[in-house]
Each structure stands twice: as C-alpha cells, then as structure tokens.
Design an enzyme around this catalytic site. Structure first.
Site, mmCIF file in Angstrom:
data_model
loop_
_atom_site.group_PDB
_atom_site.id
_atom_site.type_symbol
_atom_site.label_atom_id
_atom_site.label_comp_id
_atom_site.label_asym_id
_atom_site.label_seq_id
_atom_site.Cartn_x
_atom_site.Cartn_y
_atom_site.Cartn_z
ATOM 1 N N GLY A 115 0.807 -1.219 0.000
ATOM 2 C CA GLY A 115 0.000 0.000 0.000
ATOM 3 C C GLY A 115 0.834 1.261 0.000
ATOM 4 O O GLY A 115 1.296 1.705 1.061
ATOM 5 N N THR A 117 0.329 3.978 -3.032
ATOM 6 C CA THR A 117 -0.327 5.060 -3.774
ATOM 7 C C THR A 117 -1.546 5.619 -3.024
ATOM 8 O O THR A 117 -2.308 4.873 -2.406
ATOM 9 C CB THR A 117 -0.760 4.536 -5.166
ATOM 10 O OG1 THR A 117 0.368 3.905 -5.768
ATOM 11 C CG2 THR A 117 -1.235 5.658 -6.068
ATOM 12 N N GLU A 237 10.498 -5.098 -8.082
ATOM 13 C CA GLU A 237 9.179 -5.078 -8.719
ATOM 14 C C GLU A 237 9.295 -4.658 -10.196
ATOM 15 O O GLU A 237 8.713 -5.278 -11.079
ATOM 16 C CB GLU A 237 8.273 -4.109 -7.955
ATOM 17 C CG GLU A 237 6.880 -3.980 -8.537
ATOM 18 C CD GLU A 237 6.001 -3.010 -7.730
ATOM 19 O OE1 GLU A 237 6.479 -1.903 -7.397
ATOM 20 O OE2 GLU A 237 4.853 -3.369 -7.435
HETATM 21 C C1 FAD Z 1 -4.301 -1.706 -12.050
HETATM 22 C C2 FAD Z 1 -3.378 -0.958 -11.150
HETATM 23 C C3 FAD Z 1 -2.791 -1.622 -10.073
HETATM 24 C C4 FAD Z 1 -1.970 -0.926 -9.179
HETATM 25 N N1 FAD Z 1 -1.479 -1.578 -8.065
HETATM 26 C C5 FAD Z 1 -0.847 -0.841 -7.086
HETATM 27 C C6 FAD Z 1 -0.490 -1.451 -5.833
HETATM 28 O O1 FAD Z 1 -0.703 -2.650 -5.616
HETATM 29 N N2 FAD Z 1 0.060 -0.671 -4.868
HETATM 30 C C7 FAD Z 1 0.289 0.674 -5.044
HETATM 31 O O2 FAD Z 1 0.789 1.319 -4.125
HETATM 32 N N3 FAD Z 1 -0.027 1.270 -6.234
HETATM 33 C C8 FAD Z 1 -0.586 0.550 -7.247
HETATM 34 N N4 FAD Z 1 -0.940 1.160 -8.452
HETATM 35 C C9 FAD Z 1 -0.694 2.598 -8.623
HETATM 36 C C10 FAD Z 1 0.380 2.903 -9.667
HETATM 37 O O3 FAD Z 1 1.646 2.646 -9.126
HETATM 38 C C11 FAD Z 1 0.183 4.366 -10.091
HETATM 39 O O4 FAD Z 1 -1.041 4.436 -10.821
HETATM 40 C C12 FAD Z 1 1.311 4.853 -10.939
HETATM 41 O O5 FAD Z 1 2.494 4.951 -10.162
HETATM 42 C C13 FAD Z 1 1.008 6.239 -11.524
HETATM 43 O O6 FAD Z 1 0.578 7.101 -10.496
HETATM 44 P P1 FAD Z 1 -0.799 7.923 -10.643
HETATM 45 O O7 FAD Z 1 -1.839 6.994 -11.132
HETATM 46 O O8 FAD Z 1 -1.038 8.612 -9.370
HETATM 47 O O9 FAD Z 1 -0.478 8.938 -11.790
HETATM 48 P P2 FAD Z 1 -0.054 10.478 -11.606
HETATM 49 O O10 FAD Z 1 1.150 10.589 -10.734
HETATM 50 O O11 FAD Z 1 -1.259 11.259 -11.246
HETATM 51 O O12 FAD Z 1 0.388 10.828 -13.099
HETATM 52 C C14 FAD Z 1 -0.569 10.931 -14.170
HETATM 53 C C15 FAD Z 1 0.195 11.066 -15.483
HETATM 54 O O13 FAD Z 1 0.986 12.258 -15.459
HETATM 55 C C16 FAD Z 1 2.336 11.962 -15.731
HETATM 56 N N5 FAD Z 1 3.193 12.833 -14.898
HETATM 57 C C17 FAD Z 1 3.048 13.135 -13.580
HETATM 58 N N6 FAD Z 1 4.020 13.977 -13.177
HETATM 59 C C18 FAD Z 1 4.800 14.215 -14.259
HETATM 60 C C19 FAD Z 1 5.967 14.996 -14.485
HETATM 61 N N7 FAD Z 1 6.535 15.710 -13.504
HETATM 62 N N8 FAD Z 1 6.500 15.008 -15.725
HETATM 63 C C20 FAD Z 1 5.924 14.292 -16.727
HETATM 64 N N9 FAD Z 1 4.824 13.521 -16.589
HETATM 65 C C21 FAD Z 1 4.272 13.493 -15.366
HETATM 66 C C22 FAD Z 1 2.529 10.503 -15.367
HETATM 67 O O14 FAD Z 1 3.595 9.941 -16.110
HETATM 68 C C23 FAD Z 1 1.169 9.903 -15.724
HETATM 69 O O15 FAD Z 1 1.163 9.509 -17.069
HETATM 70 C C24 FAD Z 1 -1.705 0.452 -9.393
HETATM 71 C C25 FAD Z 1 -2.279 1.117 -10.495
HETATM 72 C C26 FAD Z 1 -3.112 0.432 -11.355
HETATM 73 C C27 FAD Z 1 -3.745 1.182 -12.486
#
Ligand code: FAD
Length: 379
Positions: A115, A117, A237
């Site tokens: 956990g 995100t 990972e």
């Molecule tokens: C199916 C699924 C399973 C998952 N499982 C887990 C889990 O088990 N545990 C856990 O902790 N998390 C989990 N995650 C979360 C995952 O790690 C995050 O979705 C991922 O790291 C992206 O973060 P975010 O969704 O908050 O995107 P955001 O950080 O909101 O980013 C959105 C977009 O903006 C871009 N972006 C953001 N900042 C910048 C920047 N400074 N410059 C350029 N581009 C930028 C990103 O590249 C992305 O494309 C899961 C996600 C999914 C969809």
C-alpha cells in the site's frame, strides 16, 4: 534456467485461454492458478532456504514470470508474493523474519499487498498523507490508499505511512515508515477495502483507514526510514514486471507470426506481405533487446549492486516492446483480433497497464534525464 522454464510451461498448460476468459467475464480471482504456483514453489524462490524458500535470485523469479506471460497466463494475481517480502527480509528484525517468512514461503500466509499510492499524492510518494501516530505500543493509522492490488486476497499488507509530517523533516523522503498490517484482523476494525472495476481483471482496490490499530511490533526497521526500505523492493518489482512484459511480447510475436504464416488472403499467406511481416520482425528485435536490459538489471540486483537506473530502463523498454507487439498482433489478426476466443484482446488490455504502473514511462524518462544525464528536474 531451462528446467525452470520447462516446469513453468508444463504448469501453465493446465490453465489455457478459456480459464482466463471465464475469470475475465466473471471478474474473478485465479485462485486455482495461484494455488498451483504456490504448490510448485515458484512464489517462494526469493526467500532464503533457512526460511523455507529456495533461495534463488531475481533472475530465476524473472524467468518464471516471463514464462507465465508467454503462455498467455497472467502473473499479476500473485507476483507480489514473490517480492513484497523483500522489505521484510532485508529490513525486518530477526523475530519478524522467523515469525512470518516460513509461513510466507509455504503459502500459508499471503503477503501480496503493498500500500503506497494515494488519491492525492500521485507519483509523488513523499506527499502521502496516511499518518500513523504512536500511542504506547500501538500505532493509530488514518488515511486512504488507492490502487492497492490483491488486498482482498492477502493476509498481510506492507503499508507506507507518514510518522512525521513532511514539513517537519529535513528531507521530503524522511519521516515515512513501513508497517506490516495483518489484514485478517484489520478489515472491519479500522480498515475498509473497496474493489475498483478496471479495464482488466486485476483485483485492485481502494482502502479507507479510520483509527486502525497496528502493534508497534509490526514496524519494519526504524521509524522514519521507510521510504529507503521500499526503494530496493521497487527495483525488484520493476525488473519482475519488465519480465512479464517480455513474456507478453513473446506471446504476441509467437501468435502474430503463426497467424501470418497460416492466414491466406488473395491466395497467399498474409505474412508474405512485408507490410505484415516487417512489423512482427521489428517487435521480435525490440523484445530481444529489451530482454538483455532485463537480464542486466536482474544480474546487478542479484550481485547486490545499485540497479535503480537499469531496473527503470528495463521496465520502459520491455513495456514499450510488449505494447507495440500487442498492437501489431491485433492488426495482424484483423477482425479476429477482437474476438475474445483468440485471447489477444485480453492480453492487449493487460499489457497496456505496464506503461502506467508500477511507475509511468514519463517518470522513468525523468529519472534518466536528471539522475543519469544531469539535466535539470521539472519538479
Ligand atoms: C491496475 C493498477 C494496479 C496498481 N497496483 C498498485 C499497488 O498494488 N500498490 C500501489 O501502491 N499502487 C498501485 N498502483 C498505482 C500505480 O503505481 C500508479 O497508478 C502509478 O504509479 C502512476 O501514479 P498515478 O496513477 O497517481 O499517476 P499520476 O502521478 O497522477 O500521473 C498521471 C500522469 O501524469 C504523468 N506525470 C506526472 N508527473 C509528471 C511529471 N513531472 N513530468 C511528466 N509527466 C508526469 C505521469 O507519467 C502519468 O502519465 C496500481 C495502479 C493500477 C492502475
């Protein structure tokens, strides 16, 4: 490694496309598949022999996941059982390791939820808000997490929390801690798990944490150093997910080339047309190249060397190779690519995830641009 590949292939033969299609339709968890993986010992390869695992390296784990994906199966239902325990193994106390690792190795305990995100922090992990306040021998935890996969199918969860506010620490990455949460006790007593329906069958969830009590004995390592503890786990990972992408890419290249050899249109196999043949050949080349980077990253990890950049590059190259191969494979199949019974549309959806999670492509480019090439940071 060839023996491992063979035995994974034999096991996966019992879980054909129809098995996965049915689960997909029902949005169900692949319990039988995960049990078979557990019985075969594939999920405990990274646990040292003294704790009941087979003590193999990340390269072995990587080969297992690659073969699972090449066979058309999906390791995501259980891959975290392989590496999440790494934080406990590397930073837990002797007592914690003796208590949990043998049961994780046997499969009696599932530690496959991680956990990190949160809805408001996005990729900027230092901005997480879930907070654990210590009261005597207990932490009282409040906050929210999102996208926490497999939480409903896990006994334990590693939870990243703040134990000091970001503004009260010298560095933004200080003041975070890792707690081992026993989900069997927590659910209904401060923890609510709500499933999230997604475009893939991934058993991912949202967590609502309201005055959850966690024994202070479940703190991993020292308070405030949690971010460092999860980073080496994140490298593992990324390398393992890159391996799954290599498996996916090989699945798509195998399927596309087979179909292109057999499907006849205008009185000849479609693969005779170079506009069909060349993209598949290019996907093959890209996959082989990405696979070398995965091997390099796994080799560095196994040697105990720094591997953050290589793990990131392996993940980027492999996820892009698998996505491009998915697109070619679908196109090669024409209309049949959209039919569920070919399993291509399912794998196409599944492999798309890996350009977003566990870290998105842009953030990898930013890592290389700033840490390796010393250009200024955008954030
Ligand atoms: C199916 C699924 C399973 C998952 N499982 C887990 C889990 O088990 N545990 C856990 O902790 N998390 C989990 N995650 C979360 C995952 O790690 C995050 O979705 C991922 O790291 C992206 O973060 P975010 O969704 O908050 O995107 P955001 O950080 O909101 O980013 C959105 C977009 O903006 C871009 N972006 C953001 N900042 C910048 C920047 N400074 N410059 C350029 N581009 C930028 C990103 O590249 C992305 O494309 C899961 C996600 C999914 C969809």
């Amino acid at each position: 490694m060839p023996e491992i590949r063979d035995s994974v292939r034999r096991m996966c033969a019992d879980f054909p496309g129809e098995y996965w299609r049915k689960l997909d339709r029902e949005r169900a968890y692949p319990t039988d598949f995960v049990q078979a993986l557990t019985r075969s010992g594939f999920l405990s390869v990274l646990i040292p022999e003294e704790y009941g695992g087979s003590g193999l390296g990340l390269r072995a784990a990587s080969v297992i996941l690659e073969e699972i994906h090449r066979a058309g199966c999906n390791g995501a239902a259980a891959h975290a059982q392989m590496y999440t325990m790494g934080t406990l193994l590397r930073h837990g106390s002797a007592e914690q390791k003796t208590k949990y690792l043998p049961a994780i190795a046997s499969g009696e305990l599932r530690l496959q939820a991680f956990g990190v995100t949160e809805p408001a922090s996005g990729t900027d992990t230092t901005r997480i808000r879930t907070f654990a306040r210590r009261e005597g021998e207990t932490y009282i935890v409040n906050g929210q997490k999102v996208w926490i996969s497999r939480a409903e199918h896990s006994d334990l969860m590693l939870l990243l929390v703040r134990t000091s506010a970001r503004d009260d620490t010298a560095k933004a990455s200080d003041g975070m801690s890792v707690l081992l949460v026993d989900l069997r006790e927590a659910v209904g007593h401060g923890l609510t798990i709500r499933p999230i329906q997604t475009m893939i069958n991934h058993a991912t969830t949202e967590l609502f944490i309201d005055n959850l009590k966690v024994p202070a004995a479940n703190l991993i390592g020292e308070e405030g150093r949690g971010f460092r503890y999860i980073l080496d786990g994140m490298n593992a990972e990324r390398i393992l997910i890159a391996s799954e992408c290599i498996g996916d890419a090989r699945f798509f290249v195998d399927r596309a080339s087979a179909y292109a050899r057999e499907r006849e249109v205008f009185g000849r196999p479609i693969g005779m047309n170079q506009a069909v043949q060349f993209p598949i050949a290019r996907n093959y080349i890209e996959t082989e190249a990405a696979s070398l980077m995965v091997e390099k990253a796994a080799g560095l990890f196994d040697a105990g060397e720094p591997c953050g950049t290589e793990a990131n590059m392996a993940k980027l190259l492999a996820s892009e190779a698998s996505w491009r191969a998915a697109d070619t494979c679908l196109q090669t199949h024409g209309g049949f690519g959209f039919a569920e019974e070919y399993d291509i549309e399912r794998k196409f959806r599944e492999t798309r995830l890996y350009q977003v999670a566990p870290i998105s492509t842009n953030l990898i480019l930013s890592h290389v641009g700033t840490h390796v090439l010393q250009m200024p940071k955008s954030f």
